[in-house]
Design a protein around this motif. Structure first.
Motif, PDB file in Angstrom:
ATOM      1  N   PHE A  43      36.695  37.924  27.378  1.00  7.72           N
ATOM      2  CA  PHE A  43      37.064  37.511  28.733  1.00  7.72           C
ATOM      3  C   PHE A  43      37.329  35.997  28.785  1.00  7.72           C
ATOM      4  O   PHE A  43      38.353  35.546  29.308  1.00  7.72           O
ATOM      5  N   LEU A  54      38.085  24.778  32.442  1.00 12.77           N
ATOM      6  CA  LEU A  54      37.289  25.387  33.517  1.00 12.77           C
ATOM      7  C   LEU A  54      36.209  24.381  33.907  1.00 12.77           C
ATOM      8  O   LEU A  54      35.375  24.031  33.070  1.00 12.77           O
ATOM      9  N   MET A 189      23.454  34.159  35.616  1.00 12.25           N
ATOM     10  CA  MET A 189      24.162  32.968  36.080  1.00 12.25           C
ATOM     11  C   MET A 189      24.291  31.915  34.982  1.00 12.25           C
ATOM     12  O   MET A 189      25.099  30.996  35.096  1.00 12.25           O
ATOM     13  N   VAL A 196      30.135  25.059  37.435  1.00 13.69           N
ATOM     14  CA  VAL A 196      30.958  26.037  38.150  1.00 13.69           C
ATOM     15  C   VAL A 196      30.390  26.267  39.552  1.00 13.69           C
ATOM     16  O   VAL A 196      31.133  26.469  40.509  1.00 13.69           O
ATOM     17  N   TYR A 197      29.075  26.216  39.658  1.00 15.72           N
ATOM     18  CA  TYR A 197      28.437  26.489  40.940  1.00 15.72           C
ATOM     19  C   TYR A 197      28.523  25.262  41.843  1.00 15.72           C
ATOM     20  O   TYR A 197      28.622  24.135  41.370  1.00 15.72           O
TER      21      TYR A 197
ATOM     22  N   SER B  35      27.584  34.725  40.721  1.00 13.18           N
ATOM     23  CA  SER B  35      28.120  34.036  39.536  1.00 13.18           C
ATOM     24  C   SER B  35      29.635  34.134  39.500  1.00 13.18           C
ATOM     25  O   SER B  35      30.329  33.125  39.317  1.00 13.18           O
ATOM     26  N   LEU B  36      30.139  35.367  39.666  1.00 17.97           N
ATOM     27  CA  LEU B  36      31.586  35.561  39.555  1.00 17.97           C
ATOM     28  C   LEU B  36      32.328  34.949  40.749  1.00 17.97           C
ATOM     29  O   LEU B  36      33.448  34.461  40.604  1.00 17.97           O
ATOM     30  N   TYR B  38      31.499  32.155  42.311  1.00 15.35           N
ATOM     31  CA  TYR B  38      31.636  30.721  42.014  1.00 15.35           C
ATOM     32  C   TYR B  38      32.607  30.491  40.852  1.00 15.35           C
ATOM     33  O   TYR B  38      33.365  29.526  40.851  1.00 15.35           O
ATOM     34  N   PHE B  39      32.547  31.381  39.871  1.00 16.64           N
ATOM     35  CA  PHE B  39      33.417  31.247  38.701  1.00 16.64           C
ATOM     36  C   PHE B  39      34.893  31.258  39.136  1.00 16.64           C
ATOM     37  O   PHE B  39      35.665  30.364  38.802  1.00 16.64           O
ATOM     38  N   TRP B  40      35.254  32.285  39.900  1.00 22.75           N
ATOM     39  CA  TRP B  40      36.664  32.411  40.312  1.00 22.75           C
ATOM     40  C   TRP B  40      37.047  31.352  41.324  1.00 22.75           C
ATOM     41  O   TRP B  40      38.193  30.893  41.369  1.00 22.75           O
ATOM     42  N   THR B  42      35.965  28.285  41.387  1.00 25.62           N
ATOM     43  CA  THR B  42      36.244  27.079  40.607  1.00 25.62           C
ATOM     44  C   THR B  42      37.570  27.223  39.880  1.00 25.62           C
ATOM     45  O   THR B  42      38.387  26.291  39.873  1.00 25.62           O
ATOM     46  N   LEU B  43      37.777  28.387  39.285  1.00 26.86           N
ATOM     47  CA  LEU B  43      39.013  28.593  38.511  1.00 26.86           C
ATOM     48  C   LEU B  43      40.250  28.500  39.391  1.00 26.86           C
ATOM     49  O   LEU B  43      41.287  27.975  38.984  1.00 26.86           O
ATOM     50  N   ARG B  47      44.825  25.981  42.448  1.00 19.67           N
ATOM     51  CA  ARG B  47      45.869  26.925  42.027  1.00 19.67           C
ATOM     52  C   ARG B  47      46.158  27.870  43.179  1.00 19.67           C
ATOM     53  O   ARG B  47      45.215  28.413  43.774  1.00 19.67           O
ATOM     54  N   PHE B  50      46.354  33.339  40.607  1.00 21.02           N
ATOM     55  CA  PHE B  50      46.040  33.510  39.192  1.00 21.02           C
ATOM     56  C   PHE B  50      46.369  34.950  38.825  1.00 21.02           C
ATOM     57  O   PHE B  50      45.813  35.885  39.402  1.00 21.02           O
ATOM     58  N   LEU B  51      47.287  35.121  37.875  1.00 22.96           N
ATOM     59  CA  LEU B  51      47.743  36.439  37.435  1.00 22.96           C
ATOM     60  C   LEU B  51      48.186  37.320  38.598  1.00 22.96           C
ATOM     61  O   LEU B  51      47.932  38.528  38.628  1.00 22.96           O
ATOM     62  N   PHE B 192      35.393  41.725  35.759  1.00 25.63           N
ATOM     63  CA  PHE B 192      36.603  40.917  35.996  1.00 25.63           C
ATOM     64  C   PHE B 192      37.810  41.851  36.058  1.00 25.63           C
ATOM     65  O   PHE B 192      37.770  42.956  35.491  1.00 25.63           O
ATOM     66  N   VAL B 196      43.304  40.357  33.298  1.00 26.45           N
ATOM     67  CA  VAL B 196      42.957  39.163  32.523  1.00 26.45           C
ATOM     68  C   VAL B 196      43.085  39.435  31.023  1.00 26.45           C
ATOM     69  O   VAL B 196      43.456  38.556  30.250  1.00 26.45           O
TER      70      VAL B 196
END
Lengths: 261, 264
Positions: A43, A54, A189, A196-197, B35-36, B38-40, B42-43, B47, B50-51, B192, B196
């Motif tokens: 991933f 990132l 996490m 990221v957080y 978690s995911l 915040y991850f996305w 930030t990503l 932008r 994305f995709l 996800f 991806v």
């Protein structure tokens, strides 16, 4: 020390024999553990096929965060797999026998099961981590490597403290078997860099549930992004938590009145 | 039908009684979602997309994922393995009920509670963070999503039933079940979006039933699937469900034929 090594060797050989005698189950669990790491790794690599960084980190750096999380997580599982069945040991009376044996009850409880599957899973993770670390040959590389090593060890110490606290809870309450799984779930996490957080959540992950200290600090120190104050904080926190967990364990055992026989 | 309804009601009460287990499950789901999220977030900062996923679509995918994991990917596989291995299943076999119907009632009760918990969690996060939330652009997308959700839930039930039935032949079925659960979560898009992944892996997964569990229902909700494709996807999901229902029934019958238990 020699006595403990002998006990560890005996318990580990028994665990290995138990795992070998269940080949289908063991292979299933091992493949599951490897698949989990491989998919997340795929991933991260796939994501970097579309982006350059990132939260400011490159592919190698992000992969290092993920691998460090795995080192800490798997090491804690190798060392404290027995804690996962602490409640059962207490409620079924096995813990009473641990108490009368001539070695630390905590050591005996933790080493009841040595998970060789985790040890096998850790090997490729360590190899990949070594390969990625090699890519960052810069001035001060050796010092940064040492910092990474000590802070990763520090993270394992924090993880150990949580496991000891959970073992203490199991002895005190005979109920909280799920607590360790809550810890494992929250550790999810740690797979990504703590940057990221959001800022508020980062504070939470640094001071309340120190997942950032465990999984992000070693990598940030290696990359030269962690100030000496934060390094000092990480070591102090680990020391305090480890001391607290041992104190909690000792008082829990002192108050233990045996719940079964 | 009434006895299955009663089993459903009793199971709801039992699940609510074991609050610590429920809490553990929910904390796990919440940690993954946060978690995911915040991850996305930030990503996608800086932008527009994305995709092909806009900012709101991607964050909605994460919230939808929590709901799908709670409803479609919640099951009783470990309980079934335990019941077969310990011989507890004998007590159900002598009762005047169909075990599949009974298991489906219990499964549905677990899904109901987890669905409500997931909706509360998503609602709380929406109120706390005010992220953009994507709503279906047509009633057809909404209805098709509900149909895909039901099919995904049934498909997972039969898949898990099939793997758990291994317990009839071996006491080591926990390993394969663990492996299956992890593979399903990744291959279904429960961590996800599958877009991806490299094209070759996507192509390989499209020949499997897994994308119909999470990835396709959410993509239908997000309106990323055309009407014709939507119908084809629903038909395929129905077909996979029928195939695995048939296989799991055959394996179950063979398992029962080889099953023996002593004591009581």
């Amino acid at each position: 020390m020699k006595k403990y090594l002998r006990v560890w060797w005996k318990m580990s050989s028994m665990s290995l024999m138990a795992q070998i005698s269940h080949p289908l189950g063991s292979v299933g669990f091992l493949l599951g553990k490897i698949v989990r790491i491989a998919f997340f790794f795929a991933f991260i690599i796939a994501i970097f096929g579309h982006i350059k960084n990132l939260a400011g980190y490159s592919l190698s750096e992000t992969a290092l965060f993920f691998l460090t999380f795995n080192i800490v997580d798997i090491s804690a599982q190798i060392l404290f797999r027995g804690i996962y069945s602490a409640r059962r040991a207490v409620s079924e009376g096995d813990f009473d026998f641990y108490l009368i044996q001539p070695c630390s009850a905590l050591f005996r409880l933790s080493m009841t099961t040595f998970d060789f599957l985790d040890a096998i899973t850790l090997l490729p993770v360590l190899v990949m981590t070594g390969q990625i670390l090699e890519r960052f040959s810069s001035p001060g590389f050796f010092v940064h490597c040492l910092l990474y090593f000590f802070l990763t060890f520090n993270a394992v110490l924090i993880a150990s403290s949580f496991h000891i606290l959970v073992a203490g809870l199991a002895v005190r309450t005979q109920e909280l078997e799920n607590t360790i799984w809550i810890y494992r779930d929250i550790m999810f996490m740690g797979r990504f860099p703590s940057d990221v957080y959001g800022p508020l959540f980062q504070l939470f992950l640094t001071f309340v549930l120190p997942i950032a200290v465990m999984t992000s600090f070693p990598v940030r120190a290696f990359l030269g992004l962690l100030s000496p104050q934060w390094i000092a904080y990480a070591f102090t926190l680990a020391g305090l938590l480890f001391g607290l967990s041992l104190w909690f364990w000792k008082t829990s055992v002192r108050q233990y009145t045996s719940s079964s026989s | 039908m009434r006895k299955y309804w009663r089993a459903y009601q009793i199971s709801i009460q039992e699940t609510l009684q074991r609050r610590s287990s429920l809490l553990m499950d929910r904390v796990g789901g919440l940690a993954v979602m946060l978690s995911l999220y915040y991850f996305w977030k930030t990503l996608l900062s800086g932008r527009p997309s994305f995709l092909g996923y806009s900012y709101s679509q991607m964050l909605t995918y994460i919230f939808g994922m929590n709901i799908l994991r709670s409803f479609a990917l919640t099951g009783r596989g470990w309980e079934l393995v335990g019941e077969i291995s310990s011989g507890k299943i004998s007590s159900y076999l002598v009762r005047p009920l169909n075990y599949h119907g009974y298991a489906l009632s219990l499964d549905l009760s677990k899904k109901t509670i987890h669905l409500f918990a997931a909706l509360i969690e998503v609602g709380a996060l929406l109120m706390l963070f005010h992220p953009p939330f994507y709503l279906p652009q047509s009633a057809l997308s909404g209805l098709a999503f509900l149909a895909a959700l039901v099919l995904a839930s049934l498909l997972f039930f039969f898949l898990e039933f099939l793997v758990s039935s291994l317990a009839f032949w071996t006491s080591e079925s926990g390993g394969p079940l663990f492996f299956f659960e992890l593979c399903v979560q990744f291959a279904a898009g429960a961590f996800f979006p599958l877009d991806v992944l490299p094209r070759l892996i996507q192509k390989g997964l499209s020949f499997s039933p897994f994308p119909y569990l999470v990835f396709l229902p959410i993509n239908i909700y997000l309106g990323r699937v055309g009407e014709g494709q939507m119908l084809r996807d629903l038909l395929m999901a129905g077909l996979w469900t029928a195939v695995f229902a048939a296989i799991s029934l055959v394996v179950w019958r063979k398992g029962l034929a080889s099953y023996s238990a002593e004591g009581g």
